[in-house]
Design an enzyme around this catalytic site. Structure first.
Site, PDB file in Angstrom:
ATOM      1  N   HIS A   1       0.833  -1.193   0.000  1.00  0.00           N
ATOM      2  CA  HIS A   1       0.000   0.000   0.000  1.00  0.00           C
ATOM      3  C   HIS A   1       0.875   1.253   0.000  1.00  0.00           C
ATOM      4  O   HIS A   1       0.737   2.128  -0.860  1.00  0.00           O
ATOM      5  CB  HIS A   1      -0.918  -0.029   1.228  1.00  0.00           C
ATOM      6  CG  HIS A   1      -1.837   1.157   1.326  1.00  0.00           C
ATOM      7  ND1 HIS A   1      -3.129   1.115   0.846  1.00  0.00           N
ATOM      8  CD2 HIS A   1      -1.655   2.401   1.834  1.00  0.00           C
ATOM      9  CE1 HIS A   1      -3.708   2.304   1.056  1.00  0.00           C
ATOM     10  NE2 HIS A   1      -2.827   3.089   1.653  1.00  0.00           N
ATOM     11  N   GLU A   2       1.759   1.368   0.991  1.00  0.00           N
ATOM     12  CA  GLU A   2       2.605   2.554   1.086  1.00  0.00           C
ATOM     13  C   GLU A   2       3.600   2.626  -0.067  1.00  0.00           C
ATOM     14  O   GLU A   2       3.981   3.721  -0.495  1.00  0.00           O
ATOM     15  CB  GLU A   2       3.348   2.555   2.427  1.00  0.00           C
ATOM     16  CG  GLU A   2       2.446   2.716   3.635  1.00  0.00           C
ATOM     17  CD  GLU A   2       1.619   4.002   3.593  1.00  0.00           C
ATOM     18  OE1 GLU A   2       2.095   5.017   3.050  1.00  0.00           O
ATOM     19  OE2 GLU A   2       0.475   3.975   4.096  1.00  0.00           O
ATOM     20  N   HIS A   5       2.054   4.628  -2.833  1.00  0.00           N
ATOM     21  CA  HIS A   5       2.184   6.076  -2.623  1.00  0.00           C
ATOM     22  C   HIS A   5       3.601   6.536  -2.937  1.00  0.00           C
ATOM     23  O   HIS A   5       3.812   7.571  -3.584  1.00  0.00           O
ATOM     24  CB  HIS A   5       1.848   6.426  -1.168  1.00  0.00           C
ATOM     25  CG  HIS A   5       0.415   6.170  -0.787  1.00  0.00           C
ATOM     26  ND1 HIS A   5      -0.653   6.602  -1.543  1.00  0.00           N
ATOM     27  CD2 HIS A   5      -0.127   5.542   0.287  1.00  0.00           C
ATOM     28  CE1 HIS A   5      -1.786   6.239  -0.950  1.00  0.00           C
ATOM     29  NE2 HIS A   5      -1.491   5.590   0.156  1.00  0.00           N
TER      30      HIS A   5
END
Length: 224
Positions: A1-2, A5
């Protein structure tokens, strides 16, 4: 997920101040270029600290980027979650699965049985019997029962991918639970890579539909 980003922010020219695994306080960290990489004490999740998330005046800030760029950076984490789910669903189909038709794989051999005497071992694949292809355990069972007391020829593919023809005579009166040949088999199917990717996408779509239906049921008050 990170990571989603992080990658999209870097690609869009947004300054990443810190990329951390876990949550602070910091355990160890190292700064490379303009970004600090940290390993933190609380082992849950992680974070990507971007410059100026709410202040567009900051050079190379997230807030100073276009709406499309901000949307991409902020949604990249969720998109990465979906991508990971797609990969995992697809990878699951790379392993053999039980099926009605497919490869007939030997799982067990009964001691002192015709199969044991012939040298058949667990892991062997029964490709055919008497030049008839075998694509299910049921078909193999029916053929051997119909030829009890008669020698039949098994075409076997071994674990090392070599093949051999082995003669076996199914027993007329086998011990209870062993069958005429003395083998236990399962029918397994393997899917090629070009098939597992769309199959994984289909599984992901169905999972999302079920999840969305569950949310609708909860908020509409129709959930059990």
């Amino acid at each position: 997920h990170e990571l989603g980003h992080f990658i999209t922010a870097k690609s869009a020219g947004v300054k990443v101040e810190e990329f951390g695994l876990g949550f602070p306080p910091r355990l160890v960290s190292s700064k490379r270029g303009e970004t600090r990489y940290s390993l933190n004490i609380i082992p849950f999740g992680g974070f990507t600290k971007l410059l100026g998330e709410e202040n567009p005046a900051e050079p190379r800030s997230l807030a100073g980027k276009s709406r499309a760029t901000r949307l991409l950076v902020l949604s990249a984490g969720s998109l990465m979650n979906l991508l990971l789910a797609w990969i995992l669903f697809s990878a699951g189909f790379l392993f053999p699965v039980a099926a009605t038709t497919g490869q007939v794989v030997v799982q067990k051999i009964a001691p002192n049985s015709p199969a044991a005497a012939a040298g058949i071992i667990p892991g062997d694949i029964i490709l055919g019997v008497d030049n008839q292809p075998m694509d299910s355990s049921e078909k193999l069972y029916q053929y051997t029962m119909a030829n009890q007391g008669k020698p039949v020829t098994f075409l076997i593919q071994h674990i090392d991918s070599t093949t051999s023809s082995i003669q076996v005579t199914p027993r007329l009166n086998p011990p209870e639970g062993e069958g005429a040949v003395g083998i236990a088999t399962s029918t397994l199917k393997r899917y090629p890579l070009w098939q597992v990717i769309p199959m994984g996408a289909k599984e992901l779509f169905e999972a999302l539909v079920m999840w969305a239906s569950g949310l609708v049921s909860i908020f509409s008050g129709t959930a059990p």
